[in-house]
Design an enzyme around this catalytic site. Structure first.
Site, PDB file in Angstrom:
ATOM      1  N   SER A 150       0.864  -1.173   0.000  1.00 22.16           N
ATOM      2  CA  SER A 150       0.000   0.000   0.000  1.00 22.16           C
ATOM      3  C   SER A 150       0.898   1.219   0.000  1.00 22.16           C
ATOM      4  CB  SER A 150      -0.888  -0.006   1.254  1.00 22.16           C
ATOM      5  OG  SER A 150      -1.428   1.266   1.528  1.00 22.16           O
ATOM      6  N   TYR A 163      -1.569  -0.834  10.616  1.00 24.00           N
ATOM      7  CA  TYR A 163      -1.683  -1.093   9.182  1.00 24.00           C
ATOM      8  C   TYR A 163      -0.398  -0.650   8.489  1.00 24.00           C
ATOM      9  CZ  TYR A 163      -3.479  -0.742   4.387  1.00 24.00           C
ATOM     10  OH  TYR A 163      -3.656  -0.866   3.024  1.00 24.00           O
TER      11      TYR A 163
END
Length: 311
Positions: A150, A163
């Protein structure tokens, strides 16, 4: 099917894509299908698997092998790889895509929060590599690994500490793994997508019971669904998938799918340079770093490197 931007050598190869029931995983699967690859696709939701089968049939694509998989389940990973090889005769490509997006203040996180998020986003990638790399190394022809992280692998945020940590970990692993796979002729890419039109925002609503003891505050479903509306502005997952496959076949080490981050990367670069002490390094340390750079160049060129090459 064929894709005009795909060079020869990939048609007929076998790719395993995790989290392929929807979103980016499905977009990658369709792009790989366009390139003529045969597909094993993993899923968690049986209804999504049925929809994928119907979609592939309606579009005239070769039927994929659909396999249920929880990426934290190491024993099941071994079965999935074995079933893929038994069905197709080989495995050439692994796309580690499955993940969860969960938000909350890192200073409030519990062990269960860490275990779940790191277990899926980093542990799932590691499990896939351990299970699949022996088969990929044994295969012939074009081969590759893409670990989908990501933009959080570069850009931390106040609500995404765990995350972000998981994606930084995937980035570090992948950038190192590239040097290990090059001598085997296996492409290795880190992909860092940004906002994409998926339902990735709702992971907190699907939290497994085994990780129920969260230190994060209770999920405010109204606020979460409002946050989810931002994803409607995201890139089409099919476009992300096409960019990932194009990067794979080019042999790119880093695949960035979204163009809107030049200012962020410039700031990272400038802050990093500014943080370096303005002083001379001693010759002995400079020589060690010269050897490191030379070893990295060798590894990138496909020459195996050992500890002896670093001193």
């Amino acid at each position: 099917m064929s894709h005009p931007e795909i060079p020869p050598g990939w048609a007929g190869q076998v790719a395993l894509v995790t989290g392929a029931g929807t979103g980016i995983g499905l977009g990658v699967a369709r792009a790989l299908s366009d390139a003529g690859l045969r597909l094993a696709l993993t899923y968690r939701n049986p209804a999504q698997a049925e929809a994928v089968v119907a979609q592939f049939a309606a579009e005239g694509r070769a039927a994929p092998l659909l396999l249920p998989l929880d990426v934290t389940d190491r024993a099941r990973w071994a079965e999935v790889v074995a079933q893929t090889v038994a069905h197709f005769g080989a495995l050439h490509v692994l796309i580690n895509n499955a993940g969860v997006s969960v938000f909350g203040n890192a200073d409030e996180a519990s062990h269960a929060d860490y275990d779940w998020i790191m277990g899926v986003n980093f542990g799932g990638v590691a499990n896939g590599l351990v299970a699949a790399l022996p088969a990929i190394r044994a295969a012939q022809g074009k081969r590759g690994v893409v670990n989908v992280a990501s933009m959080a692998a570069f850009l931390p945020g106040p609500q995404a500490g765990l995350y972000t940590a998981s994606k930084f970990a995937v980035r570090g692993l992948t950038e190192s793994l590239r040097y290990n796979l090059a001598p085997h002729g296996i492409a290795c890419a880190l992909c860092c997508p940004a906002l994409t039109r998926t339902s990735a925002w709702d992971s907190a609503l699907k939290r497994p019971a085994a990780y129920a003891e969260s230190g994060f505050g209770p999920v405010d479903e109204t606020a979460l669904r409002q946050f989810g509306t931002a994803f409607e502005a995201g890139m089409d997952p099919d476009e992300v998938g096409r960019k990932i496959v194009a990067g794979l076949v080019r042999g790119d080490g880093l695949i960035l799918t979204h163009p809107e981050f030049a200012d962020d990367f410039r700031e990272i670069y400038e802050e990093s340079l500014a943080a370096l002490p303005q002083e001379e390094a001693p010759p002995a340390r400079l020589e060690i770093e010269r050897l490191r750079r030379a070893a990295m160049a060798q590894a990138k060129a496909g020459i195996a490197v050992g500890l002896a090459d670093l001193t």
